[in-house]
Design a protein around this motif. Structure first.
Motif, PDB file in Angstrom:
ATOM      1  N   TYR A   1       0.834  -1.207   0.000  1.00  0.00           N
ATOM      2  CA  TYR A   1       0.000   0.000   0.000  1.00  0.00           C
ATOM      3  C   TYR A   1       0.864   1.249   0.000  1.00  0.00           C
ATOM      4  O   TYR A   1       1.953   1.283   0.571  1.00  0.00           O
ATOM      5  CB  TYR A   1      -0.915  -0.016   1.224  1.00  0.00           C
ATOM      6  CG  TYR A   1      -1.977   1.065   1.201  1.00  0.00           C
ATOM      7  CD1 TYR A   1      -2.826   1.200   0.108  1.00  0.00           C
ATOM      8  CD2 TYR A   1      -2.122   1.936   2.261  1.00  0.00           C
ATOM      9  CE1 TYR A   1      -3.801   2.174   0.077  1.00  0.00           C
ATOM     10  CE2 TYR A   1      -3.099   2.922   2.247  1.00  0.00           C
ATOM     11  CZ  TYR A   1      -3.937   3.040   1.154  1.00  0.00           C
ATOM     12  OH  TYR A   1      -4.890   4.018   1.132  1.00  0.00           O
ATOM     13  N   ARG A   2       0.377   2.287  -0.656  1.00  0.00           N
ATOM     14  CA  ARG A   2       1.059   3.578  -0.796  1.00  0.00           C
ATOM     15  C   ARG A   2       2.346   3.483  -1.622  1.00  0.00           C
ATOM     16  O   ARG A   2       3.194   4.357  -1.563  1.00  0.00           O
ATOM     17  CB  ARG A   2       1.371   4.206   0.574  1.00  0.00           C
ATOM     18  CG  ARG A   2       0.133   4.592   1.376  1.00  0.00           C
ATOM     19  CD  ARG A   2       0.521   5.535   2.527  1.00  0.00           C
ATOM     20  NE  ARG A   2      -0.653   5.957   3.269  1.00  0.00           N
ATOM     21  CZ  ARG A   2      -1.076   5.374   4.374  1.00  0.00           C
ATOM     22  NH1 ARG A   2      -0.407   4.346   4.844  1.00  0.00           N
ATOM     23  NH2 ARG A   2      -2.144   5.796   4.995  1.00  0.00           N
TER      24      ARG A   2
ATOM     25  N   SER B   1       3.315   3.603  -5.338  1.00  0.00           N
ATOM     26  CA  SER B   1       2.715   3.887  -6.644  1.00  0.00           C
ATOM     27  C   SER B   1       3.160   2.886  -7.709  1.00  0.00           C
ATOM     28  O   SER B   1       2.428   2.623  -8.672  1.00  0.00           O
ATOM     29  CB  SER B   1       3.070   5.315  -7.085  1.00  0.00           C
ATOM     30  OG  SER B   1       4.483   5.480  -7.142  1.00  0.00           O
TER      31      SER B   1
ATOM     32  N   LEU C   1       0.727  -0.167  -8.450  1.00  0.00           N
ATOM     33  CA  LEU C   1      -0.545  -0.058  -9.159  1.00  0.00           C
ATOM     34  C   LEU C   1      -0.509  -0.676 -10.562  1.00  0.00           C
ATOM     35  O   LEU C   1      -1.385  -1.484 -10.901  1.00  0.00           O
ATOM     36  CB  LEU C   1      -0.991   1.400  -9.233  1.00  0.00           C
ATOM     37  CG  LEU C   1      -1.753   1.917  -8.009  1.00  0.00           C
ATOM     38  CD1 LEU C   1      -1.991   3.408  -8.130  1.00  0.00           C
ATOM     39  CD2 LEU C   1      -3.077   1.180  -7.865  1.00  0.00           C
TER      40      LEU C   1
ATOM     41  N   LEU D   1      -0.363  -4.392 -10.129  1.00  0.00           N
ATOM     42  CA  LEU D   1      -1.645  -4.930  -9.686  1.00  0.00           C
ATOM     43  C   LEU D   1      -2.626  -5.031 -10.851  1.00  0.00           C
ATOM     44  O   LEU D   1      -3.346  -6.026 -10.985  1.00  0.00           O
ATOM     45  CB  LEU D   1      -2.228  -4.052  -8.578  1.00  0.00           C
ATOM     46  CG  LEU D   1      -1.751  -4.286  -7.154  1.00  0.00           C
ATOM     47  CD1 LEU D   1      -2.270  -3.182  -6.236  1.00  0.00           C
ATOM     48  CD2 LEU D   1      -2.218  -5.648  -6.638  1.00  0.00           C
TER      49      LEU D   1
ATOM     50  N   ASP E   1      -7.806  -5.822  -2.649  1.00  0.00           N
ATOM     51  CA  ASP E   1      -7.712  -5.045  -1.415  1.00  0.00           C
ATOM     52  C   ASP E   1      -8.556  -3.778  -1.521  1.00  0.00           C
ATOM     53  O   ASP E   1      -8.421  -3.000  -2.479  1.00  0.00           O
ATOM     54  CB  ASP E   1      -6.241  -4.686  -1.177  1.00  0.00           C
ATOM     55  CG  ASP E   1      -5.972  -4.081   0.190  1.00  0.00           C
ATOM     56  OD1 ASP E   1      -6.901  -3.493   0.780  1.00  0.00           O
ATOM     57  OD2 ASP E   1      -4.830  -4.194   0.663  1.00  0.00           O
TER      58      ASP E   1
ATOM     59  N   ARG F   1      -8.403  -1.020  -0.186  1.00  0.00           N
ATOM     60  CA  ARG F   1      -7.682   0.243  -0.229  1.00  0.00           C
ATOM     61  C   ARG F   1      -7.407   0.696  -1.658  1.00  0.00           C
ATOM     62  O   ARG F   1      -7.084   1.859  -1.896  1.00  0.00           O
ATOM     63  CB  ARG F   1      -6.370   0.105   0.553  1.00  0.00           C
ATOM     64  CG  ARG F   1      -6.578  -0.075   2.058  1.00  0.00           C
ATOM     65  CD  ARG F   1      -5.278  -0.334   2.787  1.00  0.00           C
ATOM     66  NE  ARG F   1      -4.660  -1.604   2.376  1.00  0.00           N
ATOM     67  CZ  ARG F   1      -3.562  -2.113   2.917  1.00  0.00           C
ATOM     68  NH1 ARG F   1      -2.948  -1.442   3.882  1.00  0.00           N
ATOM     69  NH2 ARG F   1      -3.066  -3.268   2.496  1.00  0.00           N
ATOM     70  N   TYR F   2      -7.551  -0.228  -2.614  1.00  0.00           N
ATOM     71  CA  TYR F   2      -7.364   0.113  -4.028  1.00  0.00           C
ATOM     72  C   TYR F   2      -8.702   0.220  -4.760  1.00  0.00           C
ATOM     73  O   TYR F   2      -8.742   0.193  -5.985  1.00  0.00           O
ATOM     74  CB  TYR F   2      -6.496  -0.949  -4.703  1.00  0.00           C
ATOM     75  CG  TYR F   2      -5.054  -0.924  -4.275  1.00  0.00           C
ATOM     76  CD1 TYR F   2      -4.158   0.012  -4.779  1.00  0.00           C
ATOM     77  CD2 TYR F   2      -4.573  -1.839  -3.339  1.00  0.00           C
ATOM     78  CE1 TYR F   2      -2.836   0.042  -4.385  1.00  0.00           C
ATOM     79  CE2 TYR F   2      -3.243  -1.821  -2.936  1.00  0.00           C
ATOM     80  CZ  TYR F   2      -2.384  -0.880  -3.461  1.00  0.00           C
ATOM     81  OH  TYR F   2      -1.072  -0.863  -3.065  1.00  0.00           O
ATOM     82  N   ARG F   3      -9.758   0.358  -3.987  1.00  0.00           N
ATOM     83  CA  ARG F   3     -11.105   0.357  -4.574  1.00  0.00           C
ATOM     84  C   ARG F   3     -11.253   1.366  -5.708  1.00  0.00           C
ATOM     85  O   ARG F   3     -11.825   1.061  -6.765  1.00  0.00           O
ATOM     86  CB  ARG F   3     -12.125   0.661  -3.470  1.00  0.00           C
ATOM     87  CG  ARG F   3     -13.580   0.520  -3.889  1.00  0.00           C
ATOM     88  CD  ARG F   3     -14.508   1.187  -2.857  1.00  0.00           C
ATOM     89  NE  ARG F   3     -14.183   0.786  -1.512  1.00  0.00           N
ATOM     90  CZ  ARG F   3     -14.776  -0.220  -0.857  1.00  0.00           C
ATOM     91  NH1 ARG F   3     -15.716  -0.915  -1.470  1.00  0.00           N
ATOM     92  NH2 ARG F   3     -14.428  -0.504   0.374  1.00  0.00           N
TER      93      ARG F   3
ATOM     94  N   HIS G   1      -9.176   2.543  -7.755  1.00  0.00           N
ATOM     95  CA  HIS G   1      -8.413   2.225  -8.961  1.00  0.00           C
ATOM     96  C   HIS G   1      -8.991   1.027  -9.714  1.00  0.00           C
ATOM     97  O   HIS G   1      -8.684   0.836 -10.889  1.00  0.00           O
ATOM     98  CB  HIS G   1      -6.956   1.931  -8.591  1.00  0.00           C
ATOM     99  CG  HIS G   1      -6.266   3.052  -7.896  1.00  0.00           C
ATOM    100  ND1 HIS G   1      -5.848   4.195  -8.552  1.00  0.00           N
ATOM    101  CD2 HIS G   1      -5.936   3.223  -6.586  1.00  0.00           C
ATOM    102  CE1 HIS G   1      -5.278   5.012  -7.682  1.00  0.00           C
ATOM    103  NE2 HIS G   1      -5.313   4.445  -6.486  1.00  0.00           N
TER     104      HIS G   1
END
Length: 291
Positions: free
Chosen positions: A13-14, A16, A19, A22, A39, A41-43, A45
């Motif tokens: 997480y956090r 860049s 991304l 992923l 996850d 927290r990546y909703r 994106h």
């Protein structure tokens, strides 16, 4: 159809750089017909993918894929320890002793794993408790190491170490590392300890800059409990678990450590070989340099 009910995909997480990786991995997993969760927290994106808020939602029939370095994998393993949920690591870090599949290799290695062709490996976990004046003031799990160190002070600390209720030694040092076989390729290796193969039922005790030069790393059985007593410290010391959880310590504190009654479960490609990883990551196979 895959060998797993659902795939839980998470990344560092956090970060860049995670991304695009992923997105690439999620696209591949969906194209292979996986029931994918990402996850939460990546909703933002991945608005078209179902999400999960906690790994507590995963079951032994599922697979957790952690994309990042060994730190990301360790965090997931601590959360899942004892629940028999398998974890697969995709390496975005530097060394990647645990996350042993590169992003470039997913098209070659992942389909076989998803169809059930893999090697399963259980790794031991340590449970540590911090006691002060007869009361437990901290506790946690460690997959790599339990580390006692002098904190921000300049002076050495003094630790009394017992193994199975018997005195091992009293040592003045900058700190002591108690490592699992998994952690033997981490901080303990940097501190001069040997490498333990993952299947060993053993622990590794490594002093950090000991006052007594004859004190050397020692391999111990992992079925006996250990106890560390901070007998002297001019400044507050600290207990660290996998460089993640940290607890301040004062003189008189005790740390009780034993192998936890749970394991972390990792999946690897069928052809994965621990010594091949060592040769690759530690450059053992490099030819000698030219003059």
């Amino acid at each position: 159809m895959t060998a797993f009910a659902r795939i839980f995909l998470l990344g560092k997480y956090r970060d860049s750089s995670a991304l695009p990786a992923l997105a690439q991995l999620a696209e591949a997993l969906r194209s292979w017909g996986c029931d994918l969760r990402i996850d939460a927290r990546y909703r933002e994106h991945f608005p078209n993918l179902p999400v999960f808020s906690s790994l507590n939602e995963a079951t032994p029939q599922d697979l957790v894929i952690a994309l990042g370095g060994d730190g990301t994998l360790l965090s997931s393993a601590r959360e899942l320890a004892g629940r028999n949920v398998p974890i697969l690591g995709i390496n975005l870090g530097r060394l990647g002793f645990l996350a042993d599949i590169s992003l470039q290799d997913i098209a070659r290695t992942l389909p076989a794993i998803l169809q059930g062709d893999y090697r399963k490996e259980k790794r031991s976990v340590l449970r540590a408790e911090l006691w002060r004046e007869g009361a437990r003031v901290g506790a946690g799990l460690a997959l790599n190491e339990v580390f006692v160190h002098k904190g921000c002070g300049e002076s050495m600390i003094e630790l009394q170490v017992q193994l199975g209720g018997k005195q091992l030694y009293t040592e003045r040092a900058d700190g002591l590392i108690l490592s699992t076989p998994t952690g033997s390729t981490a901080y303990a290796l940097s501190a001069g300890g040997p490498i333990l193969t993952p299947e060993l039922s053993a622990l590794l005790l490594v002093p950090i800059c000991p006052h007594t030069l004859s004190t050397r790393p020692i391999v111990l059985p992992d079925h006996l409990p250990l106890r560390f007593r901070l007998s002297a410290a001019r400044h507050p010391a600290a207990l660290s678990l996998d460089s993640h959880n940290s607890f301040p310590m004062v003189a008189g504190d005790e740390i009780h450590v034993q192998r936890a009654d749970c394991d972390a479960v990792f999946l690897h490609p069928r052809e994965q070989d621990f010594f091949a990883i060592l040769r690759d990551k530690l450059h053992w196979a490099e030819p000698p340099g030219e003059d």
